[in-house]
Design a protein around this motif. Structure first.
Motif, PDB file in Angstrom:
ATOM      1  N   GLY A 350       0.633  -1.107  -0.177  1.00 50.15           N
ATOM      2  CA  GLY A 350       0.074  -0.169   0.059  1.00 50.15           C
ATOM      3  C   GLY A 350       0.882   1.349   0.031  1.00 50.15           C
ATOM      4  O   GLY A 350       0.580   2.377  -0.545  1.00 50.15           O
ATOM      5  N   PHE A 351       1.832   1.191   0.554  1.00 43.97           N
ATOM      6  CA  PHE A 351       2.751   2.224   0.823  1.00 43.97           C
ATOM      7  C   PHE A 351       3.417   2.565  -0.665  1.00 43.97           C
ATOM      8  O   PHE A 351       3.569   3.709  -1.376  1.00 43.97           O
ATOM      9  N   ALA A 352       3.781   1.524  -1.488  1.00 41.09           N
ATOM     10  CA  ALA A 352       4.419   1.597  -2.555  1.00 41.09           C
ATOM     11  C   ALA A 352       3.116   2.124  -3.771  1.00 41.09           C
ATOM     12  O   ALA A 352       3.554   3.103  -4.745  1.00 41.09           O
ATOM     13  N   ARG A 353       2.073   1.597  -3.443  1.00 37.09           N
ATOM     14  CA  ARG A 353       0.872   2.040  -4.319  1.00 37.09           C
ATOM     15  C   ARG A 353       0.710   3.719  -4.070  1.00 37.09           C
ATOM     16  O   ARG A 353       0.566   4.375  -5.070  1.00 37.09           O
ATOM     17  N   ALA A 354       0.814   4.289  -2.752  1.00 41.87           N
ATOM     18  CA  ALA A 354       0.658   5.626  -2.486  1.00 41.87           C
ATOM     19  C   ALA A 354       1.860   6.447  -3.265  1.00 41.87           C
ATOM     20  O   ALA A 354       1.615   7.374  -3.743  1.00 41.87           O
ATOM     21  N   LEU A 355       2.856   5.889  -3.239  1.00 42.58           N
ATOM     22  CA  LEU A 355       3.899   6.645  -3.547  1.00 42.58           C
ATOM     23  C   LEU A 355       4.006   6.405  -5.076  1.00 42.58           C
ATOM     24  O   LEU A 355       4.448   7.556  -5.681  1.00 42.58           O
ATOM     25  N   ALA A 356       3.592   5.519  -5.760  1.00 38.66           N
ATOM     26  CA  ALA A 356       3.307   5.521  -7.210  1.00 38.66           C
ATOM     27  C   ALA A 356       2.248   6.462  -7.659  1.00 38.66           C
ATOM     28  O   ALA A 356       2.514   7.071  -8.878  1.00 38.66           O
ATOM     29  N   GLN A 357       1.343   6.538  -6.979  1.00 38.69           N
ATOM     30  CA  GLN A 357       0.276   7.683  -7.134  1.00 38.69           C
ATOM     31  C   GLN A 357       0.908   9.031  -7.144  1.00 38.69           C
ATOM     32  O   GLN A 357       0.699   9.969  -7.988  1.00 38.69           O
ATOM     33  N   ARG A 358       1.914   9.275  -6.006  1.00 37.30           N
ATOM     34  CA  ARG A 358       2.694  10.727  -6.177  1.00 37.30           C
ATOM     35  C   ARG A 358       3.651  10.836  -7.419  1.00 37.30           C
ATOM     36  O   ARG A 358       3.493  12.093  -7.684  1.00 37.30           O
ATOM     37  N   VAL A 359       4.309   9.937  -7.644  1.00 39.41           N
ATOM     38  CA  VAL A 359       5.092   9.899  -8.732  1.00 39.41           C
ATOM     39  C   VAL A 359       4.462  10.247 -10.001  1.00 39.41           C
ATOM     40  O   VAL A 359       4.836  11.076 -10.826  1.00 39.41           O
ATOM     41  N   ALA A 360       3.246   9.665 -10.316  1.00 39.73           N
ATOM     42  CA  ALA A 360       2.537  10.122 -11.413  1.00 39.73           C
ATOM     43  C   ALA A 360       1.922  11.371 -11.276  1.00 39.73           C
ATOM     44  O   ALA A 360       2.065  12.178 -12.376  1.00 39.73           O
TER      45      ALA A 360
END
Length: 777
Positions: A350-360
């Motif tokens: 979930g942390f990785a998913r949230a960070l991926a959204q932030r990078v996007a």
């Protein structure tokens, strides 16, 4: 900073078992909790109605036990105290979970912290509404029956806790079925797509030698392996050393015109990668960081939600962020929070998913501003399953289960997820067992696996997947390589237009010749081949295996190399089980023999915490030593066998290091105690306990140099020096001093990083720590 060495510490003999203080457990003869017993549930009863009926309310501690009891057995859950006592308890826990609504899981989080709040913010509420009224049993049936398109519609609304609970209810076969249904390929590639299996070439070197690293990449490419990332685990986190490796990998990609096809990465702490990028703009590729499932566990890695969001905002190029995780890393760092490893692991995704959204978001903003935003950043993650050791799980069956759980959890989070299917040498998983595991995991189609010249990592000293494992798995399962890299391998002429091996297959000299040609080298082929062979010989002399050619089948090692690998494997077992010889200890200047709470070598290997706690007699001896020293020394040297007593006892290893480090510390103005404190069955945290007893409450900055044998299986008998400095006030608080403030010099041996120069580096690093703390006073 410690990178993967710090993330998953059991392989280095530094994991901590986190049985929580203040909680009463019923234990068996090993001192471990016996397990969670659950009386039978009533038909249709969910977790919360069961708790109200049995306990008069929702006890969070009992709730966490039910969540953990639903898992298949793993030693890590037993240590935390949440494993089912028997199959009946496990059946009851699963029945209760299956009857529990999804929205009730979300309103009863096992832990609320900043990371949890970030995970909740990353959930698509419209998608979440579609599953809120489903029970977990109904959700599992949806995952098994519906199409990928239907599953993808609900994925953004599934919380990490719900995903972690769902996999508990699925059998191994059902996990495979879901895994081979859902795919999240990296944008603009086939990495992570259906029917593709990629490879992260992991060209590790015991000494960060750039030639070792370059030749391992060339070897991998000669087997048509290596399409996801060229990712090196560094020995040193010194920015200059990291920058040298970054430049080597970047040069390879630039020379072959692959910069837009795959990235490179040096897996140092993300702070170090940022520093290198600032000093050498454009030299770094995708940025890496180990992540954990709670604020407290992330602090062990010297990261926070805020820090990682800030770094995500900076990633506006094609290559975003790359993460590593692993079941068990949280509790082995002392941050279990009373719940099981699967839920911790799911929160990492979930942390990785949230960070991926932030990078996007950062990409879109950069694109809108007319800068270099690509709009489709690569963010991916690999789970390192099996790297810690038997305190997490012991058997090949558990390794398979862990990998299948992680594949499904990663995919349901929308991640491109790879695996490091691996084993430490003190697990009950052999070289041959790894093939058995791979054959049961690969039908779930993870995005990628690790790739090394052989199954043995020359620096980290653990078992993983080699180049020719990829060749075998592609042949067996029909998996393909990212299309653009497959075309590159055809252009290299290591495979033909049909994808079959050519006469150049497995020939790194052929790839080196093409590399030199691309660099404008006009020498004759024979001359370049001779030069290359000399370099390969030098790599091998440094103890790094080089894969060249193959056996009767393209996926088989050459017979001599296979024999060498098995010889190293057997040596690793000797390294692991050998104990310090009393006669050797007597030769150490001014030795003081101390003991941990390990009852035997077997107890030490299987029950990690025993090697981190000091015996009552040792604590008494240390208090007496503290009185005699009367605050007169700044540094105490500690020596432990760790997981490799041979590394300590081999001629020429320990003595030159001790002599040189003492001299260098004295020259740096640090007063080193004359005694050497020697542990048999001692782990890194035993050194922290020494520091607490000797230095707690004293004035000034006080330090520990902990010399410890590590990495059985690297082919070298290497030790490391863990360097910890802190004010006496901090040493006075039990458990405050930990890995997050420790630096390490690794891979020390006469056959690897020479002891005398390593001692100078250790003294230099410790000096920087002392100066930093002195300035903060």
């Amino acid at each position: 900073m410690l990178c993967r060495r710090n993330l998953l510490k059991g392989a280095l003999g530094v994991a901590a078992v986190a049985i929580r203080p203040g909680r009463v457990y019923s234990t068996d003869q090993t001192g471990l909790p016996r397990g969670v017993s659950l009386p039978a549930a009533q038909p249709g009863e969910d977790v919360f109605s069961y708790l109200r009926r049995k306990a008069g309310g929702v006890s969070m501690a009992r709730y966490k036990e039910i969540l953990g009891a639903a898992n298949p057995f793993k030693e890590g859950d037993q240590i935390v105290g949440v494993a089912a006592a028997d199959d009946a308890a496990r059946h009851t826990a699963r029945a209760l979970l299956a009857a529990t609504r999804v929205d009730q899981i979300d309103v009863h989080p096992p832990l609320e912290d900043k990371l949890f709040r970030l995970l909740q913010q990353s959930i698509d509420q419209a998608a979440a509404a579609q599953t809120a009224a489903l029970t977990l049993g109904e959700l599992t049936r949806l995952l098994l029956r519906e199409s990928e398109a239907a599953i993808r519609r609900i994925m953004p609304g599934l919380s990490s806790d719900v995903i972690g609970c769902v996999v508990k209810l699925l059998s191994d076969e059902e996990l495979v079925a879901v895994g081979r249904k859902v795919f999240n390929p990296l944008p603009g590639s086939q990495i992570g797509a259906r029917g593709y299996l990629g490879a992260r070439i992991q060209p590790n070197s015991p000494t960060d030698n750039v030639s070792d690293i370059l030749w391992q990449v060339l070897s991998g490419w000669s087997y048509a392996v290596g399409d996801v990332v060229l990712g090196t685990n560094p020995v040193s986190s010194d920015p200059n050393s990291v920058a040298a490796i970054e430049r080597t990998l970047h040069d390879l990609l630039t020379t072959f015109g692959l910069n837009e096809v795959l990235p490179h990465c040096v897996l140092a702490h993300i702070d170090v990668q940022s520093t290198v990028e600032q000093a050498f703009p454009g030299s770094t590729g995708i940025w890496f960081q180990s992540i954990a499932g709670s604020d407290a566990a992330n602090a062990t890695f010297d990261i926070s939600v805020e820090k990682m969001l800030a770094y995500a905002d900076q990633r506006t190029g094609r290559y975003g962020l790359y993460f590593e995780t692993g079941q068990g890393a949280d509790f082995t760092n002392g941050h279990d929070h009373g719940y099981d490893m699967v839920l911790h692991e799911s929160r990492k995704y979930g942390f990785a998913r949230a960070l991926a959204q932030r990078v996007a978001t950062a990409q879109r903003r950069a694109g809108a501003a007319g800068t270099r935003g690509h709009g489709e950043p690569w963010v991916h993650l690999n789970d390192v399953a099996g790297f810690i050791g038997p305190e997490v799980f012991r058997t090949r069956e558990q390794l398979v289960r862990c990998c299948l759980e992680d594949i499904v959890m990663g995919k349901l989070h929308g991640l491109c997820l790879g695996l490091d299917v691996c084993s430490t040498l003190h697990m009950d998983v052999s070289l041959d067992d790894l093939d058995w595991c791979l054959d049961r995991i690969l039908p779930a189609n993870p995005a990628y696996l690790m790739a090394l010249p052989t199954k043995i990592d020359p620096m980290l000293g653990y078992l993983t997947t080699g180049f020719q494992d990829h060749v075998r798995l592609r042949e067996k399962f029909g998996y393909r390589v990212n299309d653009r890299m497959w075309q590159f391998f055809q252009n290299l002429e290591v495979i033909d237009e049909r994808g079959r091996p050519t006469s150049h297959f497995g020939d790194p000299l052929w790839v080196y010749w093409q590399y030199r040609r691309k660099k404008g080298d006009g020498r004759e082929r024979d001359e370049i081949f001779r030069e290359g062979q000399q370099q390969i010989s030098a790599v091998q002399q440094r103890g790094v295996f080089m894969a060249q050619g193959h056996g009767p089948q393209p996926w088989e090692l050459k017979p001599q190399l296979r024999r060498d690998v098995y010889r190293i494997y057997e040596d690793s077992k000797a390294s692991l089980w050998t104990e310090l010889d009393p006669a050797f200890i007597a030769q150490i200047p001014k030795p003081v023999r101390l003991a941990t709470r390990s009852a035997s070598r077997t107890d030490y290997i299987l029950h990690t915490a025993t090697g981190e706690k000091l015996s009552d007699e040792s604590l008494r001896m240390l208090r007496d030593l503290r009185d005699r020293h009367a605050g007169g020394y700044d540094v105490q040297i500690v020596i432990s066998d760790g997981l490799n007593a041979l590394a300590i006892m081999d001629p020429g290893n320990l003595a030159p290091f001790l002599s040189q480090v003492r001299s260098a510390l004295q020259q740096g103005g640090l007063r080193t105690a004359p005694e050497h404190l020697v542990f048999a069955s001692g782990r890194v945290r035993a050194g922290y306990r020494v520091g607490e007893t000797l230095f707690g409450g004293q004035e000034g900055v006080r330090s520990i140099v902990h010399v410890i044998g590590e990495r059985p299986g690297s082919g070298h008998h290497t030790f490391s020096a863990y360097l910890t400095a802190s004010p006496g006030a901090a040493w006075a608080t039990s458990g405050k001093i930990d890995h997050d403030i420790t630096k390490v010099v690794s891979g020390i041996a006469t056959t690897a990083q020479a002891p005398a120069p390593a001692a100078l580096e250790a003294a230099r690093l410790l000096g920087t720590l002392v100066v930093r703390w002195s300035k903060l006073k």
